[in-house]
Design a protein around this motif. Sequence first.
Motif, PDB file in Angstrom:
ATOM      1  N   SER A   5       0.806  -1.226   0.000  1.00 41.21           N
ATOM      2  CA  SER A   5       0.000   0.000   0.000  1.00 41.21           C
ATOM      3  C   SER A   5       0.834   1.270   0.000  1.00 41.21           C
ATOM      4  O   SER A   5       0.350   2.325  -0.395  1.00 41.21           O
ATOM      5  CB  SER A   5      -0.943  -0.002   1.204  1.00 41.21           C
ATOM      6  OG  SER A   5      -0.199  -0.052   2.402  1.00 41.21           O
ATOM      7  N   LYS A   8       3.279   3.402  -5.229  1.00 40.11           N
ATOM      8  CA  LYS A   8       2.380   3.850  -6.288  1.00 40.11           C
ATOM      9  C   LYS A   8       2.640   2.962  -7.499  1.00 40.11           C
ATOM     10  O   LYS A   8       3.704   2.339  -7.616  1.00 40.11           O
ATOM     11  CB  LYS A   8       2.646   5.319  -6.642  1.00 40.11           C
ATOM     12  CG  LYS A   8       2.276   6.280  -5.550  1.00 40.11           C
ATOM     13  CD  LYS A   8       0.797   6.572  -5.566  1.00 40.11           C
ATOM     14  CE  LYS A   8       0.500   7.840  -4.789  1.00 40.11           C
ATOM     15  NZ  LYS A   8      -0.698   8.502  -5.275  1.00 40.11           N
ATOM     16  N   LYS A  11      -0.242   1.964 -15.011  1.00 30.66           N
ATOM     17  CA  LYS A  11      -1.077   1.060 -15.803  1.00 30.66           C
ATOM     18  C   LYS A  11      -0.219   0.045 -16.544  1.00 30.66           C
ATOM     19  O   LYS A  11      -0.711  -0.988 -16.987  1.00 30.66           O
ATOM     20  CB  LYS A  11      -1.953   1.855 -16.770  1.00 30.66           C
ATOM     21  CG  LYS A  11      -1.178   2.649 -17.788  1.00 30.66           C
ATOM     22  CD  LYS A  11      -2.087   3.425 -18.732  1.00 30.66           C
ATOM     23  CE  LYS A  11      -1.380   4.327 -19.694  1.00 30.66           C
ATOM     24  NZ  LYS A  11      -0.052   3.995 -20.148  1.00 30.66           N
ATOM     25  N   ASP A 113       0.085  11.538  -9.445  1.00 33.85           N
ATOM     26  CA  ASP A 113      -0.778  11.116 -10.541  1.00 33.85           C
ATOM     27  C   ASP A 113      -0.765   9.603 -10.766  1.00 33.85           C
ATOM     28  O   ASP A 113      -1.565   9.090 -11.548  1.00 33.85           O
ATOM     29  CB  ASP A 113      -0.362  11.809 -11.843  1.00 33.85           C
ATOM     30  CG  ASP A 113      -0.537  13.319 -11.766  1.00 33.85           C
ATOM     31  OD1 ASP A 113      -1.419  13.787 -11.014  1.00 33.85           O
ATOM     32  OD2 ASP A 113       0.226  14.028 -12.447  1.00 33.85           O
ATOM     33  N   LEU A 115      -1.123   5.492  -9.789  1.00 30.37           N
ATOM     34  CA  LEU A 115      -2.203   4.725  -9.167  1.00 30.37           C
ATOM     35  C   LEU A 115      -1.872   4.361  -7.722  1.00 30.37           C
ATOM     36  O   LEU A 115      -0.745   3.964  -7.425  1.00 30.37           O
ATOM     37  CB  LEU A 115      -2.448   3.436  -9.949  1.00 30.37           C
ATOM     38  CG  LEU A 115      -2.842   3.568 -11.421  1.00 30.37           C
ATOM     39  CD1 LEU A 115      -2.866   2.190 -12.076  1.00 30.37           C
ATOM     40  CD2 LEU A 115      -4.182   4.258 -11.562  1.00 30.37           C
ATOM     41  N   SER A 116      -2.870   4.437  -6.861  1.00 32.87           N
ATOM     42  CA  SER A 116      -2.727   3.926  -5.501  1.00 32.87           C
ATOM     43  C   SER A 116      -2.795   2.396  -5.558  1.00 32.87           C
ATOM     44  O   SER A 116      -3.171   1.816  -6.586  1.00 32.87           O
ATOM     45  CB  SER A 116      -3.861   4.451  -4.618  1.00 32.87           C
ATOM     46  OG  SER A 116      -5.095   3.865  -5.038  1.00 32.87           O
ATOM     47  N   GLU A 118      -4.972   0.558  -4.132  1.00 31.07           N
ATOM     48  CA  GLU A 118      -6.380   0.207  -4.359  1.00 31.07           C
ATOM     49  C   GLU A 118      -6.751   0.341  -5.836  1.00 31.07           C
ATOM     50  O   GLU A 118      -7.422  -0.522  -6.394  1.00 31.07           O
ATOM     51  CB  GLU A 118      -7.301   1.070  -3.490  1.00 31.07           C
ATOM     52  CG  GLU A 118      -7.231   0.713  -2.015  1.00 31.07           C
ATOM     53  CD  GLU A 118      -7.535  -0.754  -1.730  1.00 31.07           C
ATOM     54  OE1 GLU A 118      -8.516  -1.291  -2.285  1.00 31.07           O
ATOM     55  OE2 GLU A 118      -6.771  -1.373  -0.964  1.00 31.07           O
ATOM     56  N   ASP A 119      -6.304   1.439  -6.463  1.00 29.54           N
ATOM     57  CA  ASP A 119      -6.588   1.633  -7.893  1.00 29.54           C
ATOM     58  C   ASP A 119      -5.916   0.554  -8.737  1.00 29.54           C
ATOM     59  O   ASP A 119      -6.479   0.076  -9.728  1.00 29.54           O
ATOM     60  CB  ASP A 119      -6.124   3.012  -8.363  1.00 29.54           C
ATOM     61  CG  ASP A 119      -6.936   4.146  -7.759  1.00 29.54           C
ATOM     62  OD1 ASP A 119      -8.090   3.911  -7.338  1.00 29.54           O
ATOM     63  OD2 ASP A 119      -6.413   5.281  -7.698  1.00 29.54           O
ATOM     64  N   TYR A 120      -4.701   0.169  -8.348  1.00 29.09           N
ATOM     65  CA  TYR A 120      -3.975  -0.866  -9.095  1.00 29.09           C
ATOM     66  C   TYR A 120      -4.693  -2.215  -8.960  1.00 29.09           C
ATOM     67  O   TYR A 120      -4.798  -2.957  -9.932  1.00 29.09           O
ATOM     68  CB  TYR A 120      -2.517  -0.958  -8.635  1.00 29.09           C
ATOM     69  CG  TYR A 120      -1.720  -1.930  -9.481  1.00 29.09           C
ATOM     70  CD1 TYR A 120      -1.420  -1.641 -10.809  1.00 29.09           C
ATOM     71  CD2 TYR A 120      -1.280  -3.144  -8.960  1.00 29.09           C
ATOM     72  CE1 TYR A 120      -0.720  -2.548 -11.604  1.00 29.09           C
ATOM     73  CE2 TYR A 120      -0.564  -4.036  -9.743  1.00 29.09           C
ATOM     74  CZ  TYR A 120      -0.293  -3.739 -11.061  1.00 29.09           C
ATOM     75  OH  TYR A 120       0.398  -4.629 -11.845  1.00 29.09           O
ATOM     76  N   LYS A 121      -5.197  -2.506  -7.783  1.00 28.80           N
ATOM     77  CA  LYS A 121      -5.957  -3.753  -7.578  1.00 28.80           C
ATOM     78  C   LYS A 121      -7.165  -3.809  -8.520  1.00 28.80           C
ATOM     79  O   LYS A 121      -7.461  -4.853  -9.104  1.00 28.80           O
ATOM     80  CB  LYS A 121      -6.429  -3.871  -6.119  1.00 28.80           C
ATOM     81  CG  LYS A 121      -5.329  -4.234  -5.162  1.00 28.80           C
ATOM     82  CD  LYS A 121      -5.867  -4.276  -3.733  1.00 28.80           C
ATOM     83  CE  LYS A 121      -4.729  -4.498  -2.762  1.00 28.80           C
ATOM     84  NZ  LYS A 121      -5.169  -4.433  -1.369  1.00 28.80           N
ATOM     85  N   VAL A 122      -7.844  -2.684  -8.669  1.00 26.35           N
ATOM     86  CA  VAL A 122      -8.995  -2.619  -9.587  1.00 26.35           C
ATOM     87  C   VAL A 122      -8.523  -2.868 -11.018  1.00 26.35           C
ATOM     88  O   VAL A 122      -9.145  -3.637 -11.770  1.00 26.35           O
ATOM     89  CB  VAL A 122      -9.708  -1.251  -9.474  1.00 26.35           C
ATOM     90  CG1 VAL A 122     -10.735  -1.080 -10.577  1.00 26.35           C
ATOM     91  CG2 VAL A 122     -10.358  -1.117  -8.104  1.00 26.35           C
ATOM     92  N   LEU A 123      -7.399  -2.244 -11.405  1.00 31.30           N
ATOM     93  CA  LEU A 123      -6.856  -2.399 -12.756  1.00 31.30           C
ATOM     94  C   LEU A 123      -6.595  -3.861 -13.107  1.00 31.30           C
ATOM     95  O   LEU A 123      -6.923  -4.315 -14.208  1.00 31.30           O
ATOM     96  CB  LEU A 123      -5.561  -1.602 -12.898  1.00 31.30           C
ATOM     97  CG  LEU A 123      -4.841  -1.726 -14.244  1.00 31.30           C
ATOM     98  CD1 LEU A 123      -5.565  -0.927 -15.319  1.00 31.30           C
ATOM     99  CD2 LEU A 123      -3.397  -1.281 -14.134  1.00 31.30           C
TER     100      LEU A 123
END
Length: 126
Positions: A5, A8, A11, A113, A115-116, A118-123
């Motif tokens: 966590s 960063k 994509k 700018d 990804l966090s 959490e955002d990376y997990k979604v990706l």
Amino acid sequence: MNIPSELKYTKDHEWVSIEGDIATVGITHFAQGELGDIVYVEVETVDETLEAEEIFGTVEAVKTVSDLFLPMSGEIIEFNKVLEDEPEKVNSDPYGDGWMIKLKCSDISQFDDLLSAEDYKVLIGA
């Protein structure tokens, strides 16, 4: 799936940690798993200044070669020499001994700018 966590992400599956204006960059646990056994890491851009998303090197696995994309603009100041003899460190310890480069950032605000975790997990659908 290991996605620290405090880091960063991009994509393109690179991770970034930052200390002052120096970023350490590697590929994620997900990326090394997708690539398979890594046999060679090539970075010939040390001492060069590149823009974010430019190619800074390649990683070669048994069945494929993938480009490495710079997550932030700046000067590449160091390549992890351990990877010359032990590229498999990227598989066994992608967030530790398997780091790839150190970068002197020219625009530290680019870090915000990325990804966090959490955002990376979604990706990646984790």
